[in-house]
Motif scaffolding. Structure first.
Motif, PDB file in Angstrom:
ATOM      1  N   VAL A 247       0.864  -1.538   0.276  1.00 27.56           N
ATOM      2  CA  VAL A 247       0.121   0.053   0.235  1.00 27.56           C
ATOM      3  C   VAL A 247       0.871   1.211  -0.258  1.00 27.56           C
ATOM      4  O   VAL A 247       2.023   1.103   0.859  1.00 27.56           O
ATOM      5  CB  VAL A 247      -1.068   0.243   1.432  1.00 27.56           C
ATOM      6  CG1 VAL A 247      -1.690   1.018   1.501  1.00 27.56           C
ATOM      7  CG2 VAL A 247      -1.703  -1.038   1.388  1.00 27.56           C
ATOM      8  N   ALA A 248       0.795   2.224  -1.032  1.00 29.33           N
ATOM      9  CA  ALA A 248       1.346   3.506  -1.385  1.00 29.33           C
ATOM     10  C   ALA A 248       0.378   4.571  -0.483  1.00 29.33           C
ATOM     11  O   ALA A 248      -0.653   4.246  -0.897  1.00 29.33           O
ATOM     12  CB  ALA A 248       2.357   3.756  -2.210  1.00 29.33           C
ATOM     13  N   TYR A 249       0.914   4.932   0.222  1.00 25.08           N
ATOM     14  CA  TYR A 249       0.165   6.460   1.052  1.00 25.08           C
ATOM     15  C   TYR A 249       0.988   7.730   1.230  1.00 25.08           C
ATOM     16  O   TYR A 249       2.097   7.428   2.079  1.00 25.08           O
ATOM     17  CB  TYR A 249      -0.569   5.934   1.921  1.00 25.08           C
ATOM     18  CG  TYR A 249      -1.927   6.745   2.927  1.00 25.08           C
ATOM     19  CD1 TYR A 249      -2.747   7.744   1.405  1.00 25.08           C
ATOM     20  CD2 TYR A 249      -1.457   7.856   4.499  1.00 25.08           C
ATOM     21  CE1 TYR A 249      -3.629   8.818   2.116  1.00 25.08           C
ATOM     22  CE2 TYR A 249      -2.476   8.508   4.440  1.00 25.08           C
ATOM     23  CZ  TYR A 249      -3.558   8.971   3.223  1.00 25.08           C
ATOM     24  OH  TYR A 249      -4.214  10.233   3.963  1.00 25.08           O
ATOM     25  N   GLU A 250       0.462   8.784   0.746  1.00 24.36           N
ATOM     26  CA  GLU A 250       1.568   9.846   1.068  1.00 24.36           C
ATOM     27  C   GLU A 250       2.653   9.715   1.063  1.00 24.36           C
ATOM     28  O   GLU A 250       4.289  10.038   1.897  1.00 24.36           O
ATOM     29  CB  GLU A 250       1.472  10.463   3.023  1.00 24.36           C
ATOM     30  CG  GLU A 250      -0.171  10.966   2.675  1.00 24.36           C
ATOM     31  CD  GLU A 250       0.176  11.144   4.778  1.00 24.36           C
ATOM     32  OE1 GLU A 250       0.653  10.648   5.242  1.00 24.36           O
ATOM     33  OE2 GLU A 250      -1.300  11.853   4.798  1.00 24.36           O
ATOM     34  N   GLY A 251       3.173   9.276  -0.287  1.00 22.99           N
ATOM     35  CA  GLY A 251       5.097   8.851  -0.295  1.00 22.99           C
ATOM     36  C   GLY A 251       5.360   7.586   0.217  1.00 22.99           C
ATOM     37  O   GLY A 251       6.850   8.383  -0.270  1.00 22.99           O
TER      38      GLY A 251
END
Length: 297
Positions: A247-251
């Motif tokens: 999961v990718a979130y806020e870099g």
């Protein structure tokens, strides 16, 4: 700087206790307030919101420089200002174009007023959608089918939708699995989800330039991190080589998640949506209550 001196002189001479105010003055104030509010609402759903906060910091710094007579800094700012305005227009060109398009095709009042429901029931991210995404990713992970699923939140992803093919279908695990199945027309690229619907497939995303990412990560993971750097979206990646879920979130990239951990991350979006819905309902109820009290009086 000349314009700073003009602003300061105006603030010194301006009196809030004006003795006369006509109907035209009142309408003028309302129109300006309406336009400012609409601009701020539009900016908050784009990258322009981050730029606005940066500009505010710069303006505060320049104001301090003027107060303390830092002539060199003011001279540099004055000579750079013309280029900065042009650069700002170039940077915000996609957002400005989308804003003008929306202005022409949407009901302005419904898109601006906070007590209007801007998202229908089918547009809200639901528990069923979370379950369908989790189930699809778990199934694709078992057979090592690569997937890239971007879930839109507040920042619009319409620019990236235009690079793909329109789908406009309700999120189901079967649909997601069929889209990312090997050798199908839609398997290459990203899927964008807004609320409970898959809006587009085969979308192109910006790649991250983060040198801290592991060299073993491929284009799919770098694209997932890249879109999370320029928006507040949450991206789910299924590796084609290992079948592992990330999961990718806020870099930031969280790797090797199981189905339960993925569901917990998706629950954060649902919780955020519910909080915003409750907040908007409170605003509307508060206004309705105030209006009722005035009627009773």
């Amino acid at each position: 700087m000349q314009w700073f001196e003009t602003v300061v002189d105006y603030l010194k001479d301006f009196s809030i206790y004006r003795t006369t105010m006509g109907i035209s003055d009142l309408f003028e104030i309302l129109i300006i307030a309406f336009l400012l509010y609409y601009i701020l609402v539009w900016m908050k759903t784009t990258r322009a919101w981050l730029l606005l906060k940066g500009l505010i910091v710069i303006l505060i710094f320049l104001l301090l420089a003027y107060v303390f007579h830092m002539k060199t800094i003011l001279w540099m700012a004055q000579n750079i200002l013309g280029f900065a305005v042009t650069a700002l227009i170039v940077v915000l060109q996609p957002e400005l174009r989308n804003a003008l398009e929306e202005l022409g095709k949407k009901n302005l009042l419904k898109s601006v007023l906070p007590f209007e429901s801007r998202r229908g029931v089918e547009d809200l991210f639901s528990q069923k959608t979370i379950n369908e995404i989790t189930k699809a990713c778990a199934e694709m992970g078992k057979v090592k089918t690569g997937a890239l699923i971007v879930i839109e939140q507040n920042v619009s992803l319409r620019d990236y939708e235009r690079t793909g093919i329109d789908v406009d279908g309700i999120v189901t695990s079967q649909l997601l699995i069929n889209i990312f199945e090997h050798n199908t027309p839609l398997h290459d690229g990203a899927v964008i989800i807004r609320g409970n619907r898959i809006t587009s497939a085969t979308c192109y995303l910006p790649l991250s330039d983060n040198m801290g990412l592991s060299k073993e990560l491929g284009t799919r993971h770098r694209a997932g991190v890249g879109i999370s750097e320029v928006s507040d979206s949450l991206t789910v990646i299924v590796s084609e080589e290992t079948g592992r879920i990330s999961v990718a979130y806020e870099g930031q990239l969280s790797r090797n998640l199981d189905a339960e951990e993925l569901k917990q991350r998706l629950q954060q979006i649902l919780k955020k949506d519910n909080e915003e819905t409750v907040k908007s309902k409170r605003i509307w109820k508060g206004r309705s209550k105030a209006a009722d009290e005035k009627k009773n009086i």
